[in-house]
Each structure stands twice: as C-alpha cells, then as structure tokens.
Write a protein that holds these residues in place. Structure first.
Motif, mmCIF file in Angstrom:
data_model
loop_
_atom_site.group_PDB
_atom_site.id
_atom_site.type_symbol
_atom_site.label_atom_id
_atom_site.label_comp_id
_atom_site.label_asym_id
_atom_site.label_seq_id
_atom_site.Cartn_x
_atom_site.Cartn_y
_atom_site.Cartn_z
ATOM 1 N N TYR A 35 -28.602 -10.284 -46.232
ATOM 2 C CA TYR A 35 -29.431 -11.162 -45.419
ATOM 3 C C TYR A 35 -28.565 -12.110 -44.601
ATOM 4 O O TYR A 35 -27.499 -12.525 -45.040
ATOM 5 C CB TYR A 35 -30.374 -11.981 -46.316
ATOM 6 N N TYR A 36 -29.006 -12.421 -43.380
ATOM 7 C CA TYR A 36 -28.294 -13.337 -42.515
ATOM 8 C C TYR A 36 -29.273 -14.403 -42.038
ATOM 9 O O TYR A 36 -30.404 -14.091 -41.697
ATOM 10 C CB TYR A 36 -27.745 -12.613 -41.287
ATOM 11 N N HIS A 53 -39.227 -6.941 -47.368
ATOM 12 C CA HIS A 53 -38.852 -7.824 -46.275
ATOM 13 C C HIS A 53 -40.095 -8.262 -45.498
ATOM 14 O O HIS A 53 -40.250 -9.419 -45.148
ATOM 15 C CB HIS A 53 -37.878 -7.101 -45.353
ATOM 16 N N PHE A 56 -34.824 -17.058 -47.899
ATOM 17 C CA PHE A 56 -33.780 -16.806 -48.889
ATOM 18 C C PHE A 56 -34.232 -17.240 -50.277
ATOM 19 O O PHE A 56 -34.064 -16.519 -51.252
ATOM 20 C CB PHE A 56 -32.486 -17.557 -48.519
ATOM 21 N N VAL A 61 -33.871 -5.420 -39.816
ATOM 22 C CA VAL A 61 -35.195 -5.956 -39.515
ATOM 23 C C VAL A 61 -35.033 -7.465 -39.417
ATOM 24 O O VAL A 61 -34.314 -8.074 -40.201
ATOM 25 C CB VAL A 61 -36.253 -5.624 -40.592
ATOM 26 N N SER A 62 -35.678 -8.048 -38.426
ATOM 27 C CA SER A 62 -35.494 -9.486 -38.266
ATOM 28 C C SER A 62 -36.842 -10.163 -38.152
ATOM 29 O O SER A 62 -37.860 -9.548 -37.854
ATOM 30 C CB SER A 62 -34.671 -9.786 -37.021
ATOM 31 N N THR A 63 -36.817 -11.458 -38.396
ATOM 32 C CA THR A 63 -38.043 -12.223 -38.299
ATOM 33 C C THR A 63 -37.646 -13.654 -37.952
ATOM 34 O O THR A 63 -36.516 -14.054 -38.184
ATOM 35 C CB THR A 63 -38.812 -12.151 -39.639
ATOM 36 N N GLU A 64 -38.583 -14.411 -37.341
ATOM 37 C CA GLU A 64 -38.227 -15.763 -36.945
ATOM 38 C C GLU A 64 -39.080 -16.752 -37.733
ATOM 39 O O GLU A 64 -40.294 -16.607 -37.802
ATOM 40 C CB GLU A 64 -38.465 -15.920 -35.448
ATOM 41 N N MET A 103 -32.206 -8.817 -41.968
ATOM 42 C CA MET A 103 -31.744 -8.039 -43.112
ATOM 43 C C MET A 103 -31.124 -6.750 -42.620
ATOM 44 O O MET A 103 -31.726 -6.032 -41.805
ATOM 45 C CB MET A 103 -32.920 -7.703 -44.042
ATOM 46 N N GLY A 104 -29.904 -6.442 -43.064
ATOM 47 C CA GLY A 104 -29.297 -5.144 -42.801
ATOM 48 C C GLY A 104 -29.971 -4.140 -43.721
ATOM 49 O O GLY A 104 -29.974 -4.342 -44.924
ATOM 50 N N VAL A 143 -34.051 -14.775 -39.245
ATOM 51 C CA VAL A 143 -33.543 -14.217 -40.499
ATOM 52 C C VAL A 143 -33.464 -12.710 -40.330
ATOM 53 O O VAL A 143 -34.394 -12.088 -39.829
ATOM 54 C CB VAL A 143 -34.504 -14.484 -41.680
#
Lengths: 95, 607
Positions: free
Chosen positions: A37-38, B567, B545, A19-22, A30-31, A28
């Motif tokens: 988190y990346y 999330h 984070f 899932v990603s978000t900007e 998350m796997g 950002v």
C-alpha cells in the motif's frame, strides 16, 4: 522495464497493476501483485490525478509549475525521481 | 534456522533495560532509541503475534492448546527472519506433553537469562503490579504460578508459566537443549562494560567497547525515566505510576520488612547460593494452568443430534444448514445458501497455494486444522465440511466454526469481515474494531446497557454497498466473567462458550436480530496506558491503512483471490464513513465514563 530511466519526453499513465482511491484529497494505492500500500501526499496525489490519462512528463511539469510555487529545474528533478520510483514498483506504465 | 536469541527473565529483573541497551546498540543514530520501540519488542507470549501468525483466535483456545502451538509460531518467525531475532520471554523453560520444549530448539541460537536478587525483585514487582509486597512474595514462592493465566478474563499476553522465582531460575539452569548465558542484574550495574560485552558476544554480535559504552549511556536509568515521563511507556501495567522505578541494587532494605526478607531467604536460599547472592554460610553477599478439562466424548453428543433432522440457522444474512443443533442461533425455514456437514476430509491430492501452520489455502478452498478439535474444509463460499476428532468438545468445534471458519466462507463470498463488534443506533450501524483482548465484546455489552442494540460480536461483516451494509452476527455476546462482573451482570445460568473457559454466552434479543444496517461510523479500539480516554478522528490515507489492520491477514485474502474486493470495500468505507480512534480506559473506576463518552459520540454523529 524496472531499470528504465524516464526522460521528460516520455509519456506515462497509471498501470494496470494497481488500484487507487482518493480519501480526503489524498490518494491511496495498492499494488495488486505486491499487495503493498502507498499513501500519497497532496502534490503526489495531484500528479497521480494528472497522469490518469497518458501525459508527457514535460506537460505534467508545465502544469505543476502553474499550480505550485516551484522552480522548473527543481520540479523536473523531483518529478523524474518520483516517477522512476513509481515505475520501478509497476504502479505507472510507459506509453 | 537457529537465529532466535531469547531474552529470558523472571519479571522485573532488568529485561527491559537490556532491551533498551540492545535497541541503542543496534540503532545507528546519535539520539537515544525510543523506549516504545525497543529491540526484542515482541514478547514470546504476545497474543497478537500468535493470532496473526496462525490466523486463528487464541482467545478461543485453552492455555495448554496454545502452548502446543507456540513453538510452531516461533519456528515460522525464525524462518522468515533475515537477522538474529531477539525475543523477550518471561516463561519458565518448560516442556509440552509431547516432551518437546516450549522454546523450539531448532529455531534457537541461545538464551540470555537475566536474573536479579529476589529481595530486590519483590518490591519492584509489587510496584509494577500495584499490589502488596506480601502478595508478591507469595507469588514468588508459588511453584505453580503463571502470568496472565486466569481464565476469567483475556489479557493481551498468553498464559506464561513462571513457577515461582526459584522454579523459574532452576528451569533455565536445567535447559539442556540450548545454550544459556546467565547475567546478573547486579553485574550489569557494577561492571557494565564486561557484563554487556560478554552477553552480546554470546549472541554473536560484534561491537567495539566505545559502541557498547555509548549504548549504555543512552539507556541509563535517568534517560529511560525522562523518556517515560514525557512520552509514557506502553509496556507499563495500566495501574502503575512508573515502570522505570529505582534501578538500584539492594534497595530492598528500604522496602522489605525483616520478616518479608526472611520468608524470601527461606524459600530461595538454594538458587540464591547457586548465583552467589548468598555465600556458603547463608549470608547475603549483596548488602544492598488451567486444569485439563473433562471432555465428554463427542460421539455421544453427536448421536443425540443426529437422531433429529438437520436444522437451518441465520447468520450474517445467510441461511446455513448445520449438522447439529445450535440452539443459541436464530432458526430459519428458508432455502439454504450454505450447508455444513460432518465427513472425513481427504485433501492429499490438492495443490495448495499457501500453507501455514494451521491452514492451507487456494482460490475457493481453505483447510483449517486445529489439533484436538477438528479440521474444517471451506469450499467456494457454499459448503463447509467438518472432520471432528474423536474426543473433541462439540462446543469447541462450534466456537472455531463461528470464527475463523465462517469468516473465511464470507471472504469467499466477496464480503469483508473485520475483527470487531457492531451496534445499532437509529437504524444505522457503528463498528467497534479491535484485536483480541481490546474489549470489543465488553464495550458492545456496555453500550447495550445504555440502550443500543448489538448487531454483531467478534466479526463485523461488510458488503460493497455505498455505504457498506453490516450483517447481523450470532444473537449473543461472548463475555469474560471479569467483564460481566464489572458491568454488574451475573453469569448465573449462562452457558460457558466451552468447558475450561470462563467466557459465557450472553443472549441478545433474537427478534431484533435479523436485518443488516448501513454503516455510519467506525471506532478503532486502542488500549494504552494513558490516564485518559479520548476519541480522535483519522483523516486521509491513514483511514485506509488503519482500517486494514483489522481484517484477516493480507496474504490469505490474496491467495483466496479476494484482494481487489478487500481493497474495494475498505476504500468505500474509508471514503464515506467517519473513522475514529477510540482510546478507552480499562479500569474499574472510570470505564463507565469512557463508555458514556463513546455512547455520546455515536449519538452526536447520528445527528
């Protein structure tokens, strides 16, 4: 799947396992399985936005060369190694 | 697995120097290791490690209860470690009531015990604590002494029994279950290569003499002092000017009076002789707990409450039926969303997905067991069953219910609790997120004095609206006696949160306390040693984070099947709400200024 090496003719897009978000122009991610988190920098965030729909790696590179002041060979090497990393962590999938 | 090497010492005996050496030895780069990232960086008494490993808040437990859990925490760390773990400890080698040592034998490879001439420890310790040498000498002579042991406030470390200088050394000398390698500070100074080589060989490390010398050079006192001057040192006590002070042997002669030296010699001659600080004739060779609480039987307390009908109270936007009265909460007659009951719990046939020291969890089900208090089973966000131990203190049962138990229930219901308090300004909520002991309740109380309304304490609970709504918590603050004194508030007539803790229930206005409010700002509290306070906005993915650091632990939320929800709420917050780091100064002269500064920032951002 994890050992596949991508070539410029491959078509990639976001995988289902993330899932990603900007936030302020930075992506950002998350796997979902790993919980890792990346945080992406500007260029990686741009790549992420382009491959939201399935995109051939060659046309991704064309797009980046138009937008950034970068040499084609260098761009190709960097993009392929980055995408391979993302593929390894199941964040993108091969069409 | 026997993989922990304890780096044990009385304070100010070269422990940090030894860890700086280790960090440089194990660090493969040319440049000296950063003093703020030292190896063995975790201290045995760290409150944060304890809380994170167990998933409960040590601030609600008594020191003796915490001690019983500490070996379990370190067994867990040891199981998860791949390599040798070096862990710093200032505790004496003590035994728990069940006769087991505080330092778990089954996880221990050995201990390196660092000791230093007590005549040199005294001035150095006095400087570190910014107090008179005479006071420190009394501390060093006090066999019942402990560090961070005052129940009147909350320190970032757990209570550590020191037992005076001689008592400390003797306890490690008598540690029969584990191998202890003794290292004198004076030998580290005068014969560094042999001394450090022997110590690391004891720990099972193999390094060449060149590598050892290089690491020693990188952590010479001069270099550590230079680093401290330019970057500060996070392990320094808040008041002291320099942590890395002299590092010299026998500098006591400049700092101690003859009388002070005599008192120390009288009290510590035996251990000083044992380690050759005194010869056989007694000449110097180097001329250079919280009382057990009286617990009322729980049955008596419960019988009283069971005679009355059950009562429902409002909490975090829910109507909850309780099996006992909880006068401090807000009563409601509305239909219950959640019910709490007292029953015995039998979970033998359940297959858990995650099992930790204090809890077991799977999707929709969570079991928390706290020895001496109760077991709590939380089901599908609908129901809580409490199985109380026979002699438990009902106040302790209630305290654990407020956190972590209700927090888990809220996660099951799709909400996201953060560790923090929240206040309201012009109808909008501002969150103050912080770990235990960073002053979140204290700051909320400080803001209340400046006219803000407190919305919640300890847990800041968000939903997935844009912007998220913050739910009202219990209508009181839990404040330590020391914090109240500082704020000029009296604890006269206030009830302690439980017997044995000098933390009080400070009531808030119940009538203001019933509506959720949209979140408008988040402050992440950070305690540090800098001489100034500031507020610094975070940007980009750092927002997300840093924010996640203040939620319940990730594996637990994953097991509960709520990782996507976490999330989602965290990303809405990071995207739409300004997130700032707030460094606040915890000293009696300027804390009011730092609270004013925060109040000002909230008011400005509301405009």
């Amino acid at each position: 799947m994890a050992s596949t090496k991508l070539g410029i003719n491959d078509i990639v897009t976001h995988s289902e396992d993330q899932v990603s978000t900007e936030i302020d122009g930075e992506v950002v991610l998350m796997g979902i399985e790993s919980g890792n988190y990346y945080g992406f920098d500007e260029i990686l965030s741009r790549i992420w936005n382009i491959i939201e729909t399935p995109t051939a790696i060659s046309s991704l590179i064309d797009q980046l060369i138009q937008e950034y002041d970068v040499d084609r060979n260098e761009c190709e090497t960097d993009v392929l190694s980055t995408l391979n990393e993302l593929l390894k962590d199941d964040l993108i999938s091969l069409q | 697995m026997k993989n922990i090497v304890w780096l044990a010492s009385y304070p100010k005996s070269g422990n940090t120097w030894f860890r700086a050496f280790l960090a440089n030895l194990l660090h493969e780069k040319e440049d000296p290791a950063d003093i703020n990232q030292l190896g063995g960086g975790s201290i045995f008494s760290s409150r944060l490690i304890f809380d994170n490993t167990l998933g409960i808040q040590s601030s609600d437990l008594l020191a003796d209860e915490i001690d019983q859990l500490r070996p379990e925490v370190y067994k867990k760390l040891s199981e998860n470690a791949i390599d040798t773990l070096f862990i710093k400890a200032h505790d004496a080698y003590t035994y728990l009531p069940n006769k087991q040592p505080l330092f778990p034998t089954e996880a221990t490879r050995g201990a390196i015990y660092l000791l230093r001439n007590p005549l040199d420890v005294a001035p150095s310790f006095a400087n570190h604590s910014s107090c008179e040498i005479d006071n420190i000498i009394r501390t060093m002579n006090n066999e019942n002494d402990s560090f961070c042991g005052h129940s009147g406030n909350l320190a970032n470390q757990l209570r550590q029994q020191l037992r005076g200088w001689s008592g400390h050394v003797e306890s490690w000398l008598n540690a029969e279950q584990i191998d202890v390698h003794f290292v004198r500070y004076e030998d580290m100074k005068s014969r560094p290569l042999e001394t450090f080589r022997a110590a690391i060989q004891f720990a099972g490390l193999n390094h060449t003499d060149d590598e050892i010398l290089q690491a020693l050079d990188a952590c010479s006192f001069k270099k550590l002092q230079q680093q401290e001057q330019s970057n500060g040192f996070r392990e320094k006590a808040a008041k002291v000017n320099n942590f890395f002070r002299k590092g010299e042997v026998a500098s006591w002669q400049d700092s101690l009076s003859l009388n002070q030296a005599k008192i120390l010699l009288q009290n510590h001659s035996q251990m000083m002789q044992q380690f050759n600080y005194l010869d056989n004739q007694g000449n110097l060779t180097f001329i250079d707990d919280i009382p057990q609480t009286s617990r009322q039987p729980i049955l008596k307390q419960l019988q009283i409450s069971q005679q009355k009908p059950q009562a429902s109270y409002q909490l975090y936007g829910l109507n909850i039926t309780f099996p006992f009265h909880f006068e401090e909460l807000i009563k409601t007659d509305a239909k219950a969303d959640v019910s709490i009951s007292l029953q015995s719990i039998n979970c033998q046939n359940i297959i858990w997905e995650e099992e930790s020291i204090c809890y077991k969890a799977k999707q929709g089900l969570y079991l928390l067991s706290i020895k001496g208090i109760a077991r709590y089973l939380i089901k599908d966000g609908q129901e809580i069953i409490i199985d109380i131990e026979p002699n438990a203190d009902l106040d302790a049962v209630k305290l654990m219910l407020l956190s972590p138990v209700i927090g888990i229930l809220l996660i099951q219901r799709g909400l996201l609790p953060f560790w923090g308090s929240s206040v309201i300004h012009q109808g909008k909520a501002y969150a103050l997120l912080g770990h235990s002991s960073t002053g979140k309740s204290f700051l909320a109380a400080g803001l209340k004095q400046k006219g803000f309304q407190v919305l919640s304490d300890n847990l800041c609970v968000l939903n997935n609206n844009t912007p998220p709504l913050v739910y009202p918590g219990y209508p009181f603050l839990m404040l330590w006696q020391r914090g109240m004194l500082r704020l000029g508030e009296s604890h006269d007539g206030l009830k302690p949160v439980r017997k044995g803790l000098k933390k009080y229930i400070y009531p808030l206005n119940k009538t203001q306390h019933n509506k959720p409010a949209p979140l408008a700002g988040v402050y992440l509290l950070s305690s540090h040693n800098k001489e100034e306070f500031n507020i610094e906005p975070l940007t980009g993915f750092q927002n997300m984070f840093k924010l996640l650091d203040f939620t319940y632990n990730e594996p637990l939320i994953r097991t509960m099947g709520m990782i996507k929800q976490r999330h989602k709420i965290a990303s809405i917050t990071a995207k739409t709400i300004p997130i700032k780091r707030y460094c606040y100064l915890d000293n009696k002269d300027s804390f009011q200024q730092s609270i004013d500064f925060l109040a000002q920032d909230i008011k400005l951002s509301a405009k």
